[in-house]
Design a protein around this motif. Structure first.
Motif, PDB file in Angstrom:
ATOM      1  N   ALA B 487       0.859  -1.346  -0.006  1.00  0.00           N
ATOM      2  CA  ALA B 487       0.056   0.043  -0.082  1.00  0.00           C
ATOM      3  C   ALA B 487       0.896   1.240  -0.017  1.00  0.00           C
ATOM      4  CB  ALA B 487      -0.721  -0.173   1.204  1.00  0.00           C
ATOM      5  N   GLY B 488       1.766   1.154   0.816  1.00  0.00           N
ATOM      6  CA  GLY B 488       3.054   2.363   0.755  1.00  0.00           C
ATOM      7  C   GLY B 488       3.517   2.575  -0.554  1.00  0.00           C
ATOM      8  N   ALA B 489       3.850   1.577  -1.149  1.00  0.00           N
ATOM      9  CA  ALA B 489       4.585   1.802  -2.613  1.00  0.00           C
ATOM     10  C   ALA B 489       3.505   2.370  -3.300  1.00  0.00           C
ATOM     11  CB  ALA B 489       5.130   0.549  -3.029  1.00  0.00           C
ATOM     12  N   PHE B 490       2.242   2.020  -3.503  1.00  0.00           N
ATOM     13  CA  PHE B 490       1.351   2.809  -4.390  1.00  0.00           C
ATOM     14  C   PHE B 490       0.963   4.283  -3.915  1.00  0.00           C
ATOM     15  CE2 PHE B 490       0.861  -1.622  -5.850  1.00  0.00           C
ATOM     16  CZ  PHE B 490       0.544  -1.450  -7.262  1.00  0.00           C
ATOM     17  N   ILE B 491       1.192   4.489  -2.485  1.00  0.00           N
ATOM     18  CA  ILE B 491       0.864   5.774  -2.117  1.00  0.00           C
ATOM     19  C   ILE B 491       2.032   6.591  -2.820  1.00  0.00           C
ATOM     20  CG2 ILE B 491       0.791   7.408  -0.175  1.00  0.00           C
ATOM     21  CD1 ILE B 491      -0.379   5.006   1.250  1.00  0.00           C
ATOM     22  N   MET B 492       3.287   6.179  -2.682  1.00  0.00           N
ATOM     23  CA  MET B 492       4.540   6.802  -2.812  1.00  0.00           C
ATOM     24  C   MET B 492       4.622   7.122  -4.406  1.00  0.00           C
ATOM     25  SD  MET B 492       8.454   5.967  -2.541  1.00  0.00           S
ATOM     26  CE  MET B 492       9.796   6.811  -3.058  1.00  0.00           C
ATOM     27  N   ALA B 493       4.056   6.015  -5.402  1.00  0.00           N
ATOM     28  CA  ALA B 493       3.995   6.139  -6.724  1.00  0.00           C
ATOM     29  C   ALA B 493       3.042   7.224  -7.042  1.00  0.00           C
ATOM     30  CB  ALA B 493       3.549   4.778  -7.303  1.00  0.00           C
ATOM     31  N   THR B 494       1.945   7.499  -6.333  1.00  0.00           N
ATOM     32  CA  THR B 494       0.775   8.528  -6.606  1.00  0.00           C
ATOM     33  C   THR B 494       1.601   9.920  -6.299  1.00  0.00           C
ATOM     34  OG1 THR B 494      -0.767   6.985  -5.543  1.00  0.00           O
ATOM     35  CG2 THR B 494      -1.484   9.250  -6.106  1.00  0.00           C
ATOM     36  N   GLY B 495       2.529  10.051  -5.400  1.00  0.00           N
ATOM     37  CA  GLY B 495       3.415  11.159  -5.330  1.00  0.00           C
ATOM     38  C   GLY B 495       4.121  11.565  -6.563  1.00  0.00           C
ATOM     39  N   VAL B 496       4.774  10.501  -7.277  1.00  0.00           N
ATOM     40  CA  VAL B 496       5.632  10.483  -8.046  1.00  0.00           C
ATOM     41  C   VAL B 496       4.622  11.108  -9.337  1.00  0.00           C
ATOM     42  CG1 VAL B 496       7.054   9.646  -9.933  1.00  0.00           C
ATOM     43  CG2 VAL B 496       7.318   9.184  -7.202  1.00  0.00           C
ATOM     44  N   LEU B 497       3.474  10.377  -9.393  1.00  0.00           N
ATOM     45  CA  LEU B 497       2.475  10.822 -10.556  1.00  0.00           C
ATOM     46  C   LEU B 497       1.897  12.379 -10.261  1.00  0.00           C
ATOM     47  CD1 LEU B 497       0.834   9.544 -12.891  1.00  0.00           C
ATOM     48  CD2 LEU B 497      -0.909   9.158 -11.028  1.00  0.00           C
ATOM     49  N   VAL B 498       2.025  12.709  -9.200  1.00  0.00           N
ATOM     50  CA  VAL B 498       1.557  14.119  -8.994  1.00  0.00           C
ATOM     51  C   VAL B 498       2.567  15.091  -9.607  1.00  0.00           C
ATOM     52  CG1 VAL B 498       0.856  15.915  -7.318  1.00  0.00           C
ATOM     53  CG2 VAL B 498      -0.098  13.777  -6.994  1.00  0.00           C
ATOM     54  N   PHE B 499       3.677  14.789  -9.187  1.00  0.00           N
ATOM     55  CA  PHE B 499       4.961  15.641  -9.818  1.00  0.00           C
ATOM     56  C   PHE B 499       4.953  15.439 -11.341  1.00  0.00           C
ATOM     57  CE2 PHE B 499       9.207  15.669 -11.522  1.00  0.00           C
ATOM     58  CZ  PHE B 499       9.617  16.835 -11.179  1.00  0.00           C
ATOM     59  N   ILE B 500       4.634  14.494 -11.896  1.00  0.00           N
ATOM     60  CA  ILE B 500       4.756  14.277 -13.477  1.00  0.00           C
ATOM     61  C   ILE B 500       3.546  15.183 -13.780  1.00  0.00           C
ATOM     62  CG2 ILE B 500       4.412  12.932 -15.256  1.00  0.00           C
ATOM     63  CD1 ILE B 500       5.606  10.633 -13.548  1.00  0.00           C
ATOM     64  N   ILE B 501       2.277  15.224 -13.269  1.00  0.00           N
ATOM     65  CA  ILE B 501       1.303  16.223 -13.670  1.00  0.00           C
ATOM     66  C   ILE B 501       1.826  17.631 -13.642  1.00  0.00           C
ATOM     67  CG2 ILE B 501      -1.044  17.006 -12.848  1.00  0.00           C
ATOM     68  CD1 ILE B 501      -1.405  14.041 -12.210  1.00  0.00           C
ATOM     69  N   ASP B 502       2.302  18.045 -12.433  1.00  0.00           N
ATOM     70  CA  ASP B 502       2.931  19.212 -12.172  1.00  0.00           C
ATOM     71  C   ASP B 502       3.857  19.578 -13.374  1.00  0.00           C
ATOM     72  OD1 ASP B 502       3.498  21.696 -11.067  1.00  0.00           O
ATOM     73  OD2 ASP B 502       4.485  20.815  -9.252  1.00  0.00           O
TER      74      ASP B 502
END
Lengths: 130, 849
Positions: B487-502
């Motif tokens: 679950a933590g790995a997917f939360i972290m990946a979401t953070g990276v995804l938000v950065f990519i959107i930025d």
């Protein structure tokens, strides 16, 4: 500001080496003690405490003493050692920075060599610890 | 109102308008298809960073696949074989295709701006390194899609990776692909060392150098000494896999632990190779956010240097459980704990700077990532001290505790500072800043996700879960902890995804963005364009933008050094190593297809060898050499006379000998070659130490008679003397070397022939005695010595032939002698290496009887 010639570049290389005297001697120390210990253990001279182990301890103690003395001398007489390596005086406006870096690195290296050399006198040289 | 200009500035204003137009024309970025030929550091750096980030995302997706597989017990989401490929490619990509390249990329992009240089000294070399890395990296990564990926873990230990246990080409893709990418990393390191030492602005002495420049200098020096060890290891393993030279096969006198020694002699410094530049970046950002100079600048420099050195004395702590003498365990355990001291110095310095700020420490996206880094990295450091304690390491070795530790160190120590860097330096190359709101989301998701994913792994590891297991039984009690980690790995990946959107929403490459939005004190926030800064400032402090409030305006108006392009081409100021006094104006290379072709064909040669397409690989290799030669032919431009750069300083536009930047680069190349050869000497002696009774095994052919090594040595010494004489006979500028114009080229050709002959005589001697390299590890090591010297001789011969071509075409003379200097330096180095090799191969066995 004036431009400088090619001699200053070789002196610059010498100054870089001077700053790194401590860690360079530490490298030599590591090679000497780790190499000699591996060598003597491989030749089975380290199994007998009265023979090989004594030789290993002697090598490590001598190497540690000589290396620490060399680095300590460099820290105590930086101007002399810089002149020896770089064939020039320390650059006047840089001397404080260069000598400070060199000295702190020297003391750290002495600490590292003492720390590493200590193992030799309290542990069997070649015995497996498990 | 008329602008008033201070009289003490290097140049007077206002400057002619044409100067700026000429600078823009000379440094213009190629458009369209020709963008591939670009060498401008900001463009190359951005592409380089983009490629490395792509590999980070790809390897992250592989991590998510692994976490999905491990989320529940007895899972069949991935097959065992694919799982093995995925963890190998994940680790390899993160370490070799993301961590090191992105740091080099940051160096390429940031260093010239921090040093206010027009560019790094070898812009085509940076671009070559980038293209070679992108091509090699993409081919390597794509192997995962067609079941060709290696499966031996990122450290590829033999005997698992020997042909017997890893048939097929999977392991070869790692060995040749990664070996090739390491060469590209070394090319980048040479660029960075010479750049930091020689392209600083006037006045930027060592004591005024930005900490990031110090960190990059040490980073690059570590690459020079660490990477050759793993390059040798990959060569040895590939030779064993392809030709049966048994370096790692115990039954034939080899030893699998040799690989571990060579690999970790590289692998442990690699951790610091990744961490030190990140620490340098933090040391740049913390003072800005605290609006106060860095506390303990000198101690930080000491800490960087000390960490760089001491990290080379720790490699055995990765091998505590392999069965080594107790004294070695104690020695490397002590060293592993001691290295925490310099790391601690840096952490306390950052905390002190934050506390000493003139204003409260600004909390924004970069500083959040920095605080996250401090928290995570300190925890990783603490578990590092734990695993340095030998008895604890015996328990934790190869468990998930180690997975947790290494991710805390690497993600905490490198990835978090990297994201801080993205947000902090984006305005330097982007028209818009990245979003503060999205950045905060990205940070918190990554921070919470990371700790949720990796903290439980400490416990899973202590509960006995081994690394690299494909699945586990539900009876072992690891389910819940693994589910939390997933679950933590997917939360972290979401953070990276938000950065990519930025990035997609806000990052727009180009100038015109906000100037110095953080009120930083260092030169990279000066106004810049394609030519870097309009003029090169005279630096008087570590934070020139704080101490000289008008500096940006003065630089923009061209009132400092070199406000124009006096040679009409790309150029930058070369300064002295310690005091940064101007020495000459370097004429730089511009855009070209040559380095692109060299990268493509070099990659082709290595990668085609992987699939055993030897004939096409050789053709590709020849084309690569031709590309290098054409590339080199376009360099070494003639002297343009002295030019005025300001303050009445007139600089020459050509320099040879120890003052030349190319002389320094060649010295570094020689250090790389020497490191490779020292690793070989270590390997030779190590195998002898492990099995002295088979050195050489009973029944082996005797050593060749001494006439062979003596003749080989004589050829090398004569060749060296010939090269020396050729140097004395170089013609005066623009004149023929009368009465014998071809004598000097003939001397160089003869010297090259002597070098080839000396290697040939050495190999012939062993062949005549009947020594077979595949018979045992001793004979393989004997031929390996000739192989390495032959490799250096091959490069030297090409350089000698190149120098001959330049002589005959009147492009080489007493003054314009850089080409000859380089050939001569490499010749003498190769001869020295060859002589050491002869002493080892022919002297050592005779001495030990």
């Amino acid at each position: 500001m004036r431009r400088t010639g090619s001699r200053s570049n070789l002196q610059g290389m010498g100054t870089l080496v001077f700053m790194l005297v401590g860690p360079i001697v530490w490298t030599v120390h590591l090679t000497l003690i780790y190499g000699s210990q591996s060598l003597l253990c491989a030749l089975n001279l380290g199994e007998d405490r009265s023979a090989g182990n004594a030789a290993i301890i002697a090598i490590i103690l001598v190497a540690t003493a000589v290396c620490i003395a060399a680095v300590g001398f460099s820290a105590a007489r930086p101007g002399f050692v810089h002149a020896l390596i770089a064939r020039a005086d320390l650059p006047a406006d840089q001397a404080g920075f260069i000598v400070t870096i060199m000295r702190v690195l020297a003391w750290l290296s002495i600490l590292a060599m003492l720390y590493a050399g200590l193992g030799a006198v309290i542990l069997p040289a070649c015995g497996q610890l498990r | 109102m008329t602008q008033q200009y201070p009289a003490e500035l290097p140049n007077k204003g206002p400057r002619p308008k044409e100067e700026l137009e000429e600078l823009e024309r000379i440094w213009a970025t190629p458009k369209g298809f020709k963008l591939l030929t670009v060498v401008n550091n900001t463009v190359v750096g951005t592409i380089y960073i983009g490629a490395a980030f792509l590999f980070f995302v790809l390897a992250g997706i592989l991590a998510l696949l692994m976490r999905t597989q491990l989320a529940v017990a007895d899972n069949n989401f991935l097959s065992q074989d694919l799982y093995n490929q995925i963890f190998t490619v994940h680790g390899t990509t993160m370490m070799f295709l993301f961590a090191v390249p992105i740091v080099e990329a940051l160096g390429v992009m940031l260093l010239p701006q921090m040093l206010a240089a027009r560019d790094l000294p070898f812009p085509r070399l940076s671009a070559f390194a980038m293209w070679a890395y992108i091509i090699g990296g993409l081919v390597f990564f794509s192997t995962i899609f067609y079941d060709m990926a290696p499966k031996g873990g990122w450290f590829m230990y033999p005997p698992l990776t020997l042909t017997e246990y890893s048939p097929g080409n999977n392991a070869d893709f790692w060995l040749l692909g990664i070996g090739f990418i390491e060469i590209s990393a070394i090319a980048g390191a040479i660029e960075i060392i010479v750049g930091v030492l020689r392209t600083r602005p006037p006045g930027m002495t060592l004591a005024k150098m930005p900490v990031f420049a110090w960190a990059m200098l040490i980073f690059a020096a570590m690459i020079v000494f660490a990477f050759p060890a793993v390059i040798l290891a990959t060569m040895l393993l590939e030779l064993e896999r392809s030709f049966g030279w048994p370096f790692f096969t115990a039954a034939l006198g080899g030893d699998a632990l040799l690989w571990q020694h060579l690999f970790w002699f590289f692998g442990h410094p690699e951790v610091y190779i990744i961490f030190l530049p990140a620490a340098g970046l933090v040391s740049m950002m913390v003072p800005t956010m605290a609006q106060t100079p860095l506390i303990g600048y000198r101690l930080i420099v000491v800490a960087l240097i000390a960490t760089g050195f001491f990290s080379f004395g720790l490699w055995v702590h990765h091998m505590f459980t392999t069965g080594i003498p107790g004294l070695s365990l104690a020695f490397f355990s002590a060293a592993s704990m001691a290295v925490a001291i310099p790391s601690g110095i840096q952490v306390f310095s950052w905390i002190a700077t934050i506390a000493a700020g003139k204003r409260p420490f600004r909390i924004n996206v970069p500083s959040l990532f920095i605080l996250g880094f401090l928290f995570i990295f300190v925890l990783g450091g603490l578990t590092g001290v734990m695993v340095a304690v030998v008895p604890f390491d015996f328990q934790a070795h190869d468990t998930y505790f180690i997975v947790a530790h290494l991710h805390y160190v690497l993600v905490g120590g490198m990835v978090f500072p990297l994201f801080a860097t993205f947000y902090y330096w984006a305005p330097m190359v982007s028209r818009k800043m990245l979003s503060e709101r999205l950045g905060r989301w990205a940070f918190w998701l990554m921070f919470i996700g990371f700790n949720t994913a990796f903290f439980p792994m400490h416990i899973t590891g202590l509960a006995g879960m081994p690394r690299r297991v494909w699945t586990y039984s539900g009876y072992l009690g690891w389910d819940l902890l693994n589910s939390i980690s997933t679950a933590g790995a997917f939360i972290m990946a979401t953070g990276v995804l938000v950065f990519i959107i930025d990035l997609i929403r806000n990052f727009r490459l180009g100038g015109g963005g906000p100037e110095n939005p953080w009120n930083a004190g260092t030169l990279e926030f000066l106004p810049t364009d394609v030519y870097s800064t309009r003029s090169v400032p005279h630096v008087t402090s570590r934070e020139p933008l704080w101490d000289q409030p008008d500096l940006a305006q003065q630089v923009r108006e061209g009132l400092h050094y070199l406000p124009n392009a006096p040679t009409g081409r790309r150029e930058t100021i070369i300064t002295s190593v310690i005091e940064a006094k101007p020495q000459y104006l370097m004429q730089m290379a511009g855009s070209s297809w040559t380095h692109v072709a060299a990268a493509v064909f070099t990659a082709g040669c290595f990668l085609l060898l992987t699939i055993k397409a030897v004939a096409i690989a050789l053709i590709s290799g020849v084309l690569a050499i031709v590309s290098f030669i054409v590339w080199g032919w376009q360099l070494d431009r003639p002297d343009q006379g002295e030019v005025d750069i300001g303050s009445g300083i007139r600089l020459p536009t050509y320099m040879a000998g120890p003052s030349s930047h190319s002389w320094w680069a060649m010295v570094i190349v020689m250090l790389v070659a020497a490191s490779l050869f020292i690793s070989y000497i270590f390997s030779y002696l190590y195998l002898w130490i492990v099995s002295p009774e088979v050195w050489a095994p009973a029944g082996s052919p005797a050593l060749p008679p001494l006439t062979y090594p003596v003749n080989s040595a004589i050829l090398m010494v004569f060749g060296s003397v010939l090269v020396y004489w050729a140097g004395k006979r170089l013609p005066a500028a623009g004149r023929l070397d009368l009465p014998l114009p071809l004598l000097t080229p003939a001397m160089l050709i003869l010297a090259a022939a002597f070098l080839a002959g000396s290697v040939g005589v050495e190999v012939l001697g062993h062949l005549r005695m009947g020594l077979d390299p595949s018979a045992n590890s001793y004979s393989a090591m004997v031929y390996m010595g000739s192989f390495l010297t032959g490799q250096a001789a091959f490069a030297t011969i090409i350089l000698c032939a190149f120098a001959c071509g330049r002589l005959v075409s009147k492009r080489l003379d007493q003054k314009r002698s850089v080409t000859f200097d380089n050939a001569a330096l490499l010749y003498w180095y190769t001869a020295g290496q060859g002589l050491c090799g002869l002493v080892l191969i022919h002297g050592f066995p005779r001495v030990i009887g």
